[in-house]
Write an enzyme that holds these catalytic residues in place. Structure first.
Site, PDB file in Angstrom:
ATOM      1  N   GLY A  52      65.731   2.760  17.268  1.00  0.00           N
ATOM      2  CA  GLY A  52      64.786   3.855  17.454  1.00  0.00           C
ATOM      3  C   GLY A  52      63.524   3.614  16.654  1.00  0.00           C
ATOM      4  N   GLY A  85      60.555   5.670  14.323  1.00  0.00           N
ATOM      5  CA  GLY A  85      60.209   6.897  13.636  1.00  0.00           C
ATOM      6  C   GLY A  85      58.780   6.819  13.135  1.00  0.00           C
ATOM      7  N   GLY A  86      58.445   7.767  12.292  1.00  0.00           N
ATOM      8  CA  GLY A  86      57.086   7.831  11.790  1.00  0.00           C
ATOM      9  C   GLY A  86      56.699   6.644  10.920  1.00  0.00           C
ATOM     10  N   MET A  87      57.670   6.020  10.326  1.00  0.00           N
ATOM     11  CA  MET A  87      57.365   4.928   9.414  1.00  0.00           C
ATOM     12  C   MET A  87      57.523   3.552  10.029  1.00  0.00           C
ATOM     13  SD  MET A  87      56.397   6.189   6.595  1.00  0.00           S
ATOM     14  CE  MET A  87      56.507   4.760   5.519  1.00  0.00           C
ATOM     15  N   VAL A 132      63.575   0.989  13.679  1.00  0.00           N
ATOM     16  CA  VAL A 132      64.891   0.737  13.094  1.00  0.00           C
ATOM     17  C   VAL A 132      65.694  -0.114  14.077  1.00  0.00           C
ATOM     18  CG1 VAL A 132      66.990   1.778  12.182  1.00  0.00           C
ATOM     19  CG2 VAL A 132      64.799   2.926  11.837  1.00  0.00           C
ATOM     20  N   LYS A 143      65.119  -1.222   8.826  1.00  0.00           N
ATOM     21  CA  LYS A 143      63.917  -0.440   9.134  1.00  0.00           C
ATOM     22  C   LYS A 143      62.710  -1.274   8.737  1.00  0.00           C
ATOM     23  CE  LYS A 143      62.464   4.362   8.528  1.00  0.00           C
ATOM     24  NZ  LYS A 143      62.952   5.612   7.939  1.00  0.00           N
ATOM     25  N   ASP A 147      62.425  17.042   3.865  1.00  0.00           N
ATOM     26  CA  ASP A 147      62.335  16.890   5.317  1.00  0.00           C
ATOM     27  C   ASP A 147      63.715  16.998   5.946  1.00  0.00           C
ATOM     28  OD1 ASP A 147      61.102  16.557   7.752  1.00  0.00           O
ATOM     29  OD2 ASP A 147      61.087  14.373   7.664  1.00  0.00           O
TER      30      ASP A 147
HETATM   31  N1  LIG Z   1      71.032   3.555   9.144  1.00  0.00           N
HETATM   32  C1  LIG Z   1      70.874   3.836  10.443  1.00  0.00           C
HETATM   33  N2  LIG Z   1      71.840   3.561  11.341  1.00  0.00           N
HETATM   34  C2  LIG Z   1      71.691   3.863  12.657  1.00  0.00           C
HETATM   35  N3  LIG Z   1      70.579   4.440  13.180  1.00  0.00           N
HETATM   36  C3  LIG Z   1      69.573   4.737  12.333  1.00  0.00           C
HETATM   37  C4  LIG Z   1      69.657   4.453  10.936  1.00  0.00           C
HETATM   38  N4  LIG Z   1      68.496   4.851  10.339  1.00  0.00           N
HETATM   39  C5  LIG Z   1      67.741   5.374  11.318  1.00  0.00           C
HETATM   40  N5  LIG Z   1      68.363   5.304  12.512  1.00  0.00           N
HETATM   41  C6  LIG Z   1      67.851   5.773  13.799  1.00  0.00           C
HETATM   42  O1  LIG Z   1      66.601   5.153  14.042  1.00  0.00           O
HETATM   43  C7  LIG Z   1      65.696   6.079  14.596  1.00  0.00           C
HETATM   44  C8  LIG Z   1      64.411   6.096  13.779  1.00  0.00           C
HETATM   45  O2  LIG Z   1      64.722   6.576  12.486  1.00  0.00           O
HETATM   46  P1  LIG Z   1      63.615   6.884  11.394  1.00  0.00           P
HETATM   47  O3  LIG Z   1      64.295   7.371  10.188  1.00  0.00           O
HETATM   48  O4  LIG Z   1      62.707   5.734  11.268  1.00  0.00           O
HETATM   49  O5  LIG Z   1      62.723   7.944  12.065  1.00  0.00           O
HETATM   50  P2  LIG Z   1      62.843   9.502  12.326  1.00  0.00           P
HETATM   51  O6  LIG Z   1      63.668  10.153  11.269  1.00  0.00           O
HETATM   52  O7  LIG Z   1      63.267   9.683  13.746  1.00  0.00           O
HETATM   53  O8  LIG Z   1      61.338   9.917  12.199  1.00  0.00           O
HETATM   54  P3  LIG Z   1      60.511  10.326  10.897  1.00  0.00           P
HETATM   55  O9  LIG Z   1      60.780   9.279   9.858  1.00  0.00           O
HETATM   56  O10 LIG Z   1      59.137  10.316  11.381  1.00  0.00           O
HETATM   57  O11 LIG Z   1      61.013  11.678  10.518  1.00  0.00           O
HETATM   58  C9  LIG Z   1      66.402   7.416  14.668  1.00  0.00           C
HETATM   59  O12 LIG Z   1      66.888   7.571  15.977  1.00  0.00           O
HETATM   60  C10 LIG Z   1      67.554   7.274  13.717  1.00  0.00           C
HETATM   61  O13 LIG Z   1      68.669   8.029  14.120  1.00  0.00           O
END
Ligand SMILES: Nc1ncnc2c1ncn2[C@@H]1O[C@H](COP(=O)(O)OP(=O)(O)OP(=O)(O)O)[C@@H](O)[C@H]1O
Length: 630
Positions: A36, A38-40, A43, A59, A153
């Protein structure tokens, strides 16, 4: 050495292209699929090339050629905080490094299962399931707050539900993610500057929605936590629907519809607890997570954390300059991060489309992120969320309404003293700026302006009375879902004076045997001063030069960890050992963890443990690990 020791300065990041599936990072992690964005950053699921079968989530920070110091600090903070909290309900960070071009990445345990946000699409949960999740979240949050960290958050997307084997049953383990915008209590770094909107509006506390970041403390997390519990119990979030401006207005001014009217069969105790968590004024909320959980579920939150010296809060990192907002162009239901109201003309400098989004209720946002208002109003690329590669389908059926849980008689945790919030001061009303975005400030100039506009709207709403007339949420009645036994909150192992956390159930006790190749005395060897931890914090360390002074109840826990290890119950051994570290750092616990990692061929973690051991302990660990080479 700090996690950052491996990284170049932020200004040297120069990644020119997005990382692709198939890329191998530092000869170690091969990216196998995108989980996926995300904002940063993105992943990825990845495999460890030297540890066959080991999967991790990596990530990678996106667009690091545009990386600002604030974004960099946020990313770094996420790695450091998660790794230092070391809690079973907080995602484990196992590595932090940078690509050859300087792009930083962080390596986490790969979480199977699904997010709470995904789960909630099926509707409300049974009381039992909601309480189990709430208790595990509470345990993680309590650990964070005790370590001086406010998450800031909390939202269902940042809560992951991981199917886990435990005692022959499949249970769901909650993992809290995304400490990217967390704040160290008392810190005056970028995260605490005033007049910026950080978090996700639907789950923001009023003080946060107003950009009063110096007032944000543990009680702001409790508000967000209350929103999540509300949503678990009735299927809808309390402040959902309409434009961002409306959401902010509602968060600041309006009481959500009472849970009692939405779900009449809820126990009054739970309704009252959620109401109090959602109080507009921090002083009227619960002052600590433990009290909230106790009143919500009728059972005190238990934790070993009260037994020993509190972990020393991480020292605030150098205050990075507040600069560009870090919303990524592909952010999905993403978090707002700083965009300053600094008089530069950004305040209220909304592009017409974004301004329209603020002023016009948008029914399509009922279920989505408030950020989607901006996405719809601005030509941003579609957000990407990619389903995990073959997530195991976890059929957790729920029971019919199970409105009362038996209280497990347990000693209440002494709540940590909350960080007092300064008295709210009236905010000056910023002067709206012309509705045109300043050019050339950012790669994505519309979003920062829009975000800043939300703050303006929120503040105007607060100071100037009812600026917007929010539409009545058109919420479908909650659908009671008759489903199944969620993970049980396990009976605690009572340790005096404070019993251990229920979220980390003790291993069943196998016959005590000495692990192969490990002398019994390995569990409590004399130690010399261990080197500083990899992250450079000052957690309690083992005493140098003499046998460790371990209280009996902790010794009991360590024995259990040993027994679990010798019975091959590696997860249990690791969990119990980690749990004891929250009370007191002992060589015995580090050795248990090191030996678990040896058995798992997890070289990185073996080395991380080894660095903290005495010379004697290091020798023992090395001898033990030899048996598991190959
Ligand atoms: N350790 C992990 N194992 C499996 N999936 C993950 C893991 N970390 C993040 N993800 C998945 O990757 C995606 C992106 O996650 P990320 O934390 O970068 O962004 P977010 O939480 O969706 O956005 P933001 O950081 O902007 O709030 C999400 O769907 C999240 O569920």
């Amino acid at each position: 050495m700090s996690l950052l020791g491996v990284l170049p300065s932020p200004m040297s990041h120069s990644a020119k292209a997005d990382i692709k599936v198939g890329t191998i990072l530092r000869d170690t992690y091969e990216l196998t699929s995108l989980l996926g964005k995300g904002g940063m950053g993105s992943v990825f699921l990845a495999r460890h090339l030297r540890l066959p079968g080991k999967q991790v989530a990596v990530k990678v920070l996106l667009h690091s050629d545009d990386l600002t110091e604030e974004q960099y600090a946020r990313f770094r903070r996420e790695a450091e905080i998660a790794s230092q909290l070391g809690h079973p309900n907080i995602v484990e960070v196992v590595d932090f490094h940078s690509l050859e071009d300087g792009t930083p990445y962080l390596v986490m345990e790969y979480l199977r299962g699904e997010s709470l946000a995904h789960r909630l699409r099926k509707g409300r949960m049974s009381l039992r399931e909601a309480f189990s999740i709430a208790r595990q979240m509470g345990s993680a949050l309590q650990a964070a707050h005790r370590a001086g960290v406010v998450h800031r958050d909390l939202k269902p997307a940042n809560v992951h539900l991981v199917p886990t084997d435990s005692e022959g049953m499949i249970v769901e383990r909650v993992k809290l993610l995304d400490f990217g915008i967390s704040k160290l209590m008392g810190s005056q770094t970028l995260q605490t500057q005033e007049d910026v909107l950080m978090g996700t509006p639907r789950y923001m506390a009023p003080e946060q929605a107003m950009g009063r970041n110096r007032e944000v403390d543990a009680r702001s997390d409790i508000f967000a936590f209350g929103c999540i519990v509300y949503e678990m119990l009735c299927g809808d979030s309390p402040f959902a629907g309409g434009t961002i401006a409306e959401v902010v207005y509602r968060v600041v001014h309006e009481q959500p519809e009472s849970l009692a009217s939405r779900v009449p069969d809820l126990p009054g105790r739970a309704v009252a607890a959620v109401d109090r968590a959602l109080a507009k004024q921090p002083k009227d909320r619960y002052q600590d997570v433990a009290t909230f959980i106790a009143e919500l579920t009728g059972t005190a939150l238990q934790s070993l954390a009260g037994l020993g010296p509190d972990p020393t809060p991480m020292p605030p990192r150098g205050a990075a300059r507040q600069s560009e907002p870090s919303l990524d162009e592909n952010a999905t239901d993403a978090t707002f991060v700083p965009s300053r109201l600094d008089g530069t003309g950004q305040v209220g400098a909304l592009p017409p489309a974004a301004a329209a989004a603020l002023a016009t209720p948008d029914p399509s946002l009922e279920k989505g992120s408030t950020l989607e208002a901006f996405r719809m109003a601005t030509p941003q690329p579609a957000a990407q969320q990619v389903a995990p590669a073959s997530p195991p389908s976890m059929s957790v059926s729920r029971r019919p309404t199970d409105m009362e849980l038996p209280a497990v008689g347990a000693a209440a945790v002494q709540p940590a003293a909350p960080t007092p919030a300064p008295q709210a001061q009236p905010q000056p009303v910023p002067t709206p700026a012309p509705a045109s975005a300043p050019a050339g400030r950012s790669k994505f100039p519309l979003i920062p302006a829009a975000v800043a506009g939300v703050v303006l709207v929120g503040i105007l709403a607060v100071v100037g009375g009812k600026v917007f007339k929010p539409s009545t949420p058109d919420t479908p009645p909650p659908t009671p879902v008759a489903e199944t036994p969620p993970p049980e909150v396990k009976p605690p192992v009572v340790a005096e004076p404070t019993p251990p956390a229920p979220t980390a159930p003790p291993a069943t006790t196998p016959p005590a045997t000495t692990p192969p190749g490990m002398a019994t005395s390995d569990t409590a060897p004399p130690v010399t001063t261990p080197p500083a931890t990899a992250t450079g914090t000052t957690k309690p360390t083992a005493r140098p030069g003499k046998a460790e002074n371990i209280p009996p109840e902790l010794r009991e826990e360590l024995d259990k960890a040993e027994q679990a290890l010798s019975a091959g119950q590696l997860d249990d051994a690791l969990r119990i050992a980690q749990r004891t570290l929250r009370t007191q750092k002992t060589e015995a616990a580090l050795l248990v963890m090191g030996r678990v990692y040896c058995q798992r061929h997890d070289v990185g973690n073996v080395n991380a443990q080894r660095r903290q051991l005495s010379a004697d302990g290091q020798r023992k660990l090395t001898a033990y690990c030899r048996k598991y080479e190959n």
